[in-house]
Design a protein around this motif. Structure first.
Motif, PDB file in Angstrom:
ATOM      1  N   ASN A  15       0.854  -1.191   0.000  1.00  0.00           N
ATOM      2  CA  ASN A  15       0.000   0.000   0.000  1.00  0.00           C
ATOM      3  C   ASN A  15       0.889   1.239   0.000  1.00  0.00           C
ATOM      4  OD1 ASN A  15      -1.678   2.226   0.827  1.00  0.00           O
ATOM      5  ND2 ASN A  15      -3.185   0.710   1.502  1.00  0.00           N
ATOM      6  N   PRO A  16       0.784   2.116  -1.013  1.00  0.00           N
ATOM      7  CA  PRO A  16       1.673   3.284  -1.103  1.00  0.00           C
ATOM      8  C   PRO A  16       1.483   4.274   0.044  1.00  0.00           C
ATOM      9  CG  PRO A  16      -0.096   3.425  -2.719  1.00  0.00           C
ATOM     10  CD  PRO A  16      -0.180   2.066  -2.116  1.00  0.00           C
ATOM     11  N   GLU A  17       0.328   4.232   0.721  1.00  0.00           N
ATOM     12  CA  GLU A  17       0.071   5.188   1.805  1.00  0.00           C
ATOM     13  C   GLU A  17       0.531   4.645   3.151  1.00  0.00           C
ATOM     14  OE1 GLU A  17      -4.057   6.110   1.623  1.00  0.00           O
ATOM     15  OE2 GLU A  17      -3.929   7.064  -0.352  1.00  0.00           O
ATOM     16  N   THR A  18       0.187   3.372   3.437  1.00  0.00           N
ATOM     17  CA  THR A  18       0.522   2.800   4.751  1.00  0.00           C
ATOM     18  C   THR A  18       1.782   1.951   4.710  1.00  0.00           C
ATOM     19  OG1 THR A  18      -0.809   0.815   4.367  1.00  0.00           O
ATOM     20  CG2 THR A  18      -1.930   2.744   5.295  1.00  0.00           C
ATOM     21  N   GLN A  19       2.280   1.634   3.494  1.00  0.00           N
ATOM     22  CA  GLN A  19       3.442   0.759   3.305  1.00  0.00           C
ATOM     23  C   GLN A  19       3.204  -0.642   3.849  1.00  0.00           C
ATOM     24  OE1 GLN A  19       6.117   1.758   1.434  1.00  0.00           O
ATOM     25  NE2 GLN A  19       4.771   3.534   1.114  1.00  0.00           N
ATOM     26  N   GLU A  20       1.945  -0.988   4.070  1.00  0.00           N
ATOM     27  CA  GLU A  20       1.604  -2.332   4.512  1.00  0.00           C
ATOM     28  C   GLU A  20       1.282  -3.210   3.302  1.00  0.00           C
ATOM     29  OE1 GLU A  20      -1.631  -2.026   7.179  1.00  0.00           O
ATOM     30  OE2 GLU A  20      -0.464  -1.068   8.790  1.00  0.00           O
ATOM     31  N   LEU A  21       1.430  -4.529   3.468  1.00  0.00           N
ATOM     32  CA  LEU A  21       1.131  -5.455   2.385  1.00  0.00           C
ATOM     33  C   LEU A  21      -0.378  -5.686   2.298  1.00  0.00           C
ATOM     34  CD1 LEU A  21       3.951  -8.134   2.765  1.00  0.00           C
ATOM     35  CD2 LEU A  21       3.855  -6.184   1.202  1.00  0.00           C
ATOM     36  N   GLU A  22      -0.894  -5.573   1.115  1.00  0.00           N
ATOM     37  CA  GLU A  22      -2.318  -5.798   0.854  1.00  0.00           C
ATOM     38  C   GLU A  22      -2.455  -7.009  -0.069  1.00  0.00           C
ATOM     39  OE1 GLU A  22      -4.751  -3.962   2.053  1.00  0.00           O
ATOM     40  OE2 GLU A  22      -3.768  -2.122   2.757  1.00  0.00           O
ATOM     41  N   THR A  23      -3.496  -7.802   0.160  1.00  0.00           N
ATOM     42  CA  THR A  23      -3.751  -8.978  -0.677  1.00  0.00           C
ATOM     43  C   THR A  23      -5.029  -8.766  -1.481  1.00  0.00           C
ATOM     44  OG1 THR A  23      -2.683 -10.467   0.886  1.00  0.00           O
ATOM     45  CG2 THR A  23      -4.168 -11.467  -0.714  1.00  0.00           C
ATOM     46  N   ILE A  24      -4.904  -9.035  -2.775  1.00  0.00           N
ATOM     47  CA  ILE A  24      -6.053  -8.927  -3.681  1.00  0.00           C
ATOM     48  C   ILE A  24      -6.155 -10.243  -4.447  1.00  0.00           C
ATOM     49  CG2 ILE A  24      -7.010  -7.727  -5.695  1.00  0.00           C
ATOM     50  CD1 ILE A  24      -5.486  -5.252  -4.838  1.00  0.00           C
ATOM     51  N   LEU A  25      -7.373 -10.705  -4.670  1.00  0.00           N
ATOM     52  CA  LEU A  25      -7.599 -11.880  -5.505  1.00  0.00           C
ATOM     53  C   LEU A  25      -7.883 -11.424  -6.933  1.00  0.00           C
ATOM     54  CD1 LEU A  25      -9.814 -14.147  -3.224  1.00  0.00           C
ATOM     55  CD2 LEU A  25      -7.354 -14.311  -3.657  1.00  0.00           C
ATOM     56  N   LEU A  26      -7.003 -11.817  -7.860  1.00  0.00           N
ATOM     57  CA  LEU A  26      -7.165 -11.464  -9.274  1.00  0.00           C
ATOM     58  C   LEU A  26      -7.697 -12.676 -10.027  1.00  0.00           C
ATOM     59  CD1 LEU A  26      -4.165  -9.376 -10.667  1.00  0.00           C
ATOM     60  CD2 LEU A  26      -6.543  -8.699 -10.442  1.00  0.00           C
ATOM     61  N   THR A  27      -8.724 -12.477 -10.838  1.00  0.00           N
ATOM     62  CA  THR A  27      -9.315 -13.576 -11.605  1.00  0.00           C
ATOM     63  C   THR A  27      -9.259 -13.274 -13.093  1.00  0.00           C
ATOM     64  OG1 THR A  27     -10.832 -14.136  -9.801  1.00  0.00           O
ATOM     65  CG2 THR A  27     -11.388 -14.953 -11.996  1.00  0.00           C
ATOM     66  N   ASP A  28      -8.691 -14.204 -13.839  1.00  0.00           N
ATOM     67  CA  ASP A  28      -8.668 -14.124 -15.307  1.00  0.00           C
ATOM     68  C   ASP A  28      -9.940 -14.783 -15.825  1.00  0.00           C
ATOM     69  OD1 ASP A  28      -7.990 -13.990 -17.980  1.00  0.00           O
ATOM     70  OD2 ASP A  28      -6.745 -15.791 -17.899  1.00  0.00           O
ATOM     71  N   THR A  29     -10.688 -14.096 -16.670  1.00  0.00           N
ATOM     72  CA  THR A  29     -11.969 -14.624 -17.166  1.00  0.00           C
ATOM     73  C   THR A  29     -11.897 -14.875 -18.665  1.00  0.00           C
ATOM     74  OG1 THR A  29     -12.850 -12.403 -17.580  1.00  0.00           O
ATOM     75  CG2 THR A  29     -13.240 -13.347 -15.404  1.00  0.00           C
ATOM     76  N   VAL A  30     -12.890 -15.586 -19.158  1.00  0.00           N
ATOM     77  CA  VAL A  30     -12.971 -15.859 -20.595  1.00  0.00           C
ATOM     78  C   VAL A  30     -13.129 -14.555 -21.361  1.00  0.00           C
ATOM     79  CG1 VAL A  30     -15.470 -16.187 -20.526  1.00  0.00           C
ATOM     80  CG2 VAL A  30     -14.155 -17.219 -22.368  1.00  0.00           C
ATOM     81  N   GLY A  31     -12.479 -14.479 -22.529  1.00  0.00           N
ATOM     82  CA  GLY A  31     -12.561 -13.256 -23.327  1.00  0.00           C
ATOM     83  C   GLY A  31     -13.940 -13.046 -23.908  1.00  0.00           C
ATOM     84  N   PHE A  32     -14.340 -11.789 -23.993  1.00  0.00           N
ATOM     85  CA  PHE A  32     -15.606 -11.450 -24.627  1.00  0.00           C
ATOM     86  C   PHE A  32     -15.377 -11.261 -26.119  1.00  0.00           C
ATOM     87  CE2 PHE A  32     -17.464  -9.321 -20.562  1.00  0.00           C
ATOM     88  CZ  PHE A  32     -17.436 -10.553 -19.939  1.00  0.00           C
ATOM     89  N   ILE A  33     -16.449 -11.232 -26.846  1.00  0.00           N
ATOM     90  CA  ILE A  33     -16.378 -11.021 -28.277  1.00  0.00           C
ATOM     91  C   ILE A  33     -17.653 -10.329 -28.719  1.00  0.00           C
ATOM     92  CG2 ILE A  33     -17.476 -13.194 -29.011  1.00  0.00           C
ATOM     93  CD1 ILE A  33     -15.256 -13.399 -31.164  1.00  0.00           C
ATOM     94  N   HIS A  34     -17.576  -9.614 -29.844  1.00  0.00           N
ATOM     95  CA  HIS A  34     -18.752  -8.930 -30.372  1.00  0.00           C
ATOM     96  C   HIS A  34     -19.856  -9.943 -30.645  1.00  0.00           C
ATOM     97  CE1 HIS A  34     -21.307  -6.359 -32.718  1.00  0.00           C
ATOM     98  NE2 HIS A  34     -21.172  -7.128 -33.788  1.00  0.00           N
ATOM     99  N   GLU A  35     -21.070  -9.629 -30.167  1.00  0.00           N
ATOM    100  CA  GLU A  35     -22.216 -10.515 -30.324  1.00  0.00           C
ATOM    101  C   GLU A  35     -21.883 -11.916 -29.812  1.00  0.00           C
ATOM    102  OE1 GLU A  35     -23.503 -10.351 -34.368  1.00  0.00           O
ATOM    103  OE2 GLU A  35     -24.167  -8.274 -34.233  1.00  0.00           O
TER     104      GLU A  35
END
Length: 583
Positions: free
Chosen positions: A453-473
């Motif tokens: 965290n740039p403000e508190t300098q503490e470590l933050e954990t985030i869950l990142l999820t990769d999803t299926v790509g979208f497409i037109h129609e």
């Protein structure tokens, strides 16, 4: 190929029974194997045609045996393409046509087109006496005044244009027509020498562009309607070409047509259908792909007229998904989507679907194979739907556990091939498969991202999820079947909308993704717009994106550009979403 013996095809109205018998007797004739025709057979055919005052066509195999007799022109009596053998572009069909003609003109475009569509060995046209033909080329006595001989010729590779063929542009000629010949000259033609010479030319011409026959050889067809802007149409065709290549096919050529609206029976007009059939024969295509969804009736009509498999854009996408699904959930969802797509399209998919499945004992003829298939698919869909619901409940429990621990979750969404998997790999060392392909990954992958965290300098954990790509129609069947993947979007605390800025249609991609997100049953959380591949984008695109989206983040996941700025934004985004959710 087996045809009903002595069946007469074409225009039979008004013919007497004695005339029909004369036509049927033509089936009992046998021509020498090395001759295109004989004077006796030609004169007999011409006599019958003169008596009924209509053109007559006889189709003969290489053993000299008539296999089809029809009343009408070659275009009106041609053999259905699905009944013809398919040997590839280096061979002909093994069938020739002897046709009578009441007018003194050379064979017209319709007759030559029919010859090309069927890949006939040759087309011999008999001009009848009394047709006003002047004595040229020696003339003839009896019923035959003169003759023409037409056959196919191979097209040089440089005439097989891979670019789109716009409406109104004539395809290159693929046949040769002789000057007027006497019947004696036609009868003395060495047929074996003619056919072997032609097929040798075809083999030589196509040797240089032999391809891996395990791949589908694809002809793309695009239809631009009045409601479709030209740029959107061209972008769609380019994307379809990428989809076909991703599915493992090779695009040989692209044909286009402009129409106010699609033809209800064949999508494109009758003339364009003929051009497609000719191009299929010329380039050796094994599959025709249309740039729009087709109805079961349209598919059936097109396959009957083209003689090869016809599919639409949705089926290409389903095929890619079937190849790429790795997890049990993904495979279940792909199969469910395929079956739901296939169910209304069973009718007309081959003659086998219309035959009766015989029973043993007292069961009688039983239900049709079509009904059996439909019942089986319905049962399979019900079972798959139950399993998908169970997986959905399991994923829901996992998400509740994550939410209970108050770990913020961020889903990466975007158009297919925007670089979502590459970004996940760079940020979390996930080792998810990533490639310059459409729909390279299908199954959602969640990884922990630890940020300072740039403000508190503490470590933050985030869950990142990769999803299926979208497409037109995006096909509706896929939206329904991939609920588990899309729920990762609706249940996420925030979204990263990744955009491939190097793609010429990046603005259209943004609109397509936002349209799908807006249609979600649950409104997603805050969205951070991130422009990827800035190292490959031109300056004008970057300047335009900065002007239109001043709050966007500009990165290159593969080159590692702008990632620190993105991490800080993700930290702020996660905090905002948690506070917002708590309030």
């Amino acid at each position: 190929m087996i045809l009903p013996i002595e069946t007469i095809y074409g225009h039979l109205q008004g013919l007497k029974s004695s005339q029909l018998k004369q036509l049927q007797k033509l089936y009992h004739q046998r021509l020498p194997g090395d001759r295109l025709t004989t004077s006796e057979f030609a004169q007999r055919l011409a006599a019958i045609s003169t008596e009924i005052n209509q053109p007559v066509c006889v189709y003969i195999n290489r053993r000299g045996q008539p296999i089809r007799v029809g009343v009408g022109t070659p275009g009106q009596t041609q053999i259905p393409l699905l009944e013809l053998p398919r040997y590839g572009v280096e061979r002909l069909s093994g069938i020739r046509c002897i046709a009578t003609q009441l007018k003194a003109d050379p064979p017209n475009q319709a007759a030559l087109t029919a010859m090309a569509m069927q890949r006939l060995d040759a087309l011999a046209v008999l001009i009848l006496s009394g047709s006003g033909f002047e004595r040229r080329g020696g003339g003839a006595t009896g019923y035959v005044r003169a003759t023409y001989l037409a056959h196919l010729i191979p097209q040089p590779e440089d005439t097989l244009r891979p670019q789109a063929n716009e409406a109104g542009e004539e395809p290159p000629a693929s046949w040769s027509v002789s000057p007027p010949l006497s019947l004696e000259m036609l009868a003395n033609q060495d047929f074996v020498d003619l056919v072997e010479g032609l097929e040798e030319e075809f083999r030589r011409e196509y040797t240089a562009r032999q391809v891996d026959r395990t791949q589908d050889q694809v002809l793309l067809v695009g239809l631009q309607t009045d409601t479709l802007p030209i740029q959107r149409f061209q972008d769609g065709l380019a994307e379809l070409s990428r989809l076909v290549e991703t599915a493992g096919g090779e695009v040989l050529q692209v044909l286009c047509q402009r129409r106010p609206r699609p033809h209800p029976q064949t999508v494109v007009g009758e003339g364009k259908v003929q051009e497609i059939a000719l191009t299929v024969q010329a380039v050796g295509a094994s599959l025709v792909v249309f740039d729009r969804d087709l109805s079961p009736t349209q598919i059936r009509n097109l396959e009957m007229q083209l003689g090869v498999r016809v599919i639409d854009r949705t089926e290409v996408i389903l095929d890619i998904f079937a190849q790429r699904a790795q997890s049990k959930a993904g495979k279940l969802q792909v199969e469910l989507a395929q079956l739901e797509y296939m169910l209304p399209r069973l009718a007309g998919r081959g003659q086998a679907m219309s035959r009766l499945g015989g029973g043993i004992g007292t069961r009688g003829p039983g239900e049709t194979k079509l009904e059996t298939e439909r019942r089986s698919i319905q049962r399979r869909i019900t079972r798959l739907q139950r399993e998908v619901d169970q997986l959905q409940a399991h994923r829901s429990r996992l998400r509740q556990q994550r939410q209970h621990r108050e770990i913020p979750s961020v889903a990466i969404v975007g158009y297919t091939n925007a670089g979502k998997s590459t970004l996940l790999n760079v940020l979390t060392a996930a080792e998810v498969y990533a490639a310059d392909q459409l729909f390279a990954t299908l199954d959602p992958t969640t990884r922990r991202l630890v940020i300072t965290n740039p403000e508190t300098q503490e470590l933050e954990t985030i869950l990142l999820t990769d999803t299926v790509g979208f497409i037109h129609e995006l096909p509706p069947a896929l939206i329904d079947a991939f609920r588990a993947t899309l729920e990762e979007v609706t249940e996420a605390d925030a979204l990263v909308h990744l955009v491939d800025l190097s793609h010429p249609a990046w603005q259209s991609h943004i609109r397509s993704v936002m349209a799908i997100l807006t249609a979600m049953p649950i409104v997603p959380g805050p969205i951070l717009l991130v422009f990827n591949k800035i190292d490959c984008a031109d300056g004008d695109a970057i300047a335009l994106a900065r002007e239109e989206f001043p709050n966007g983040i500009f990165i290159s996941a593969s080159a590692g550009l702008g990632l620190e700025t993105l991490k800080q934004k993700l930290c702020h985004l996660a905090h905002y979403s948690l506070v917002h959710a708590g309030g």
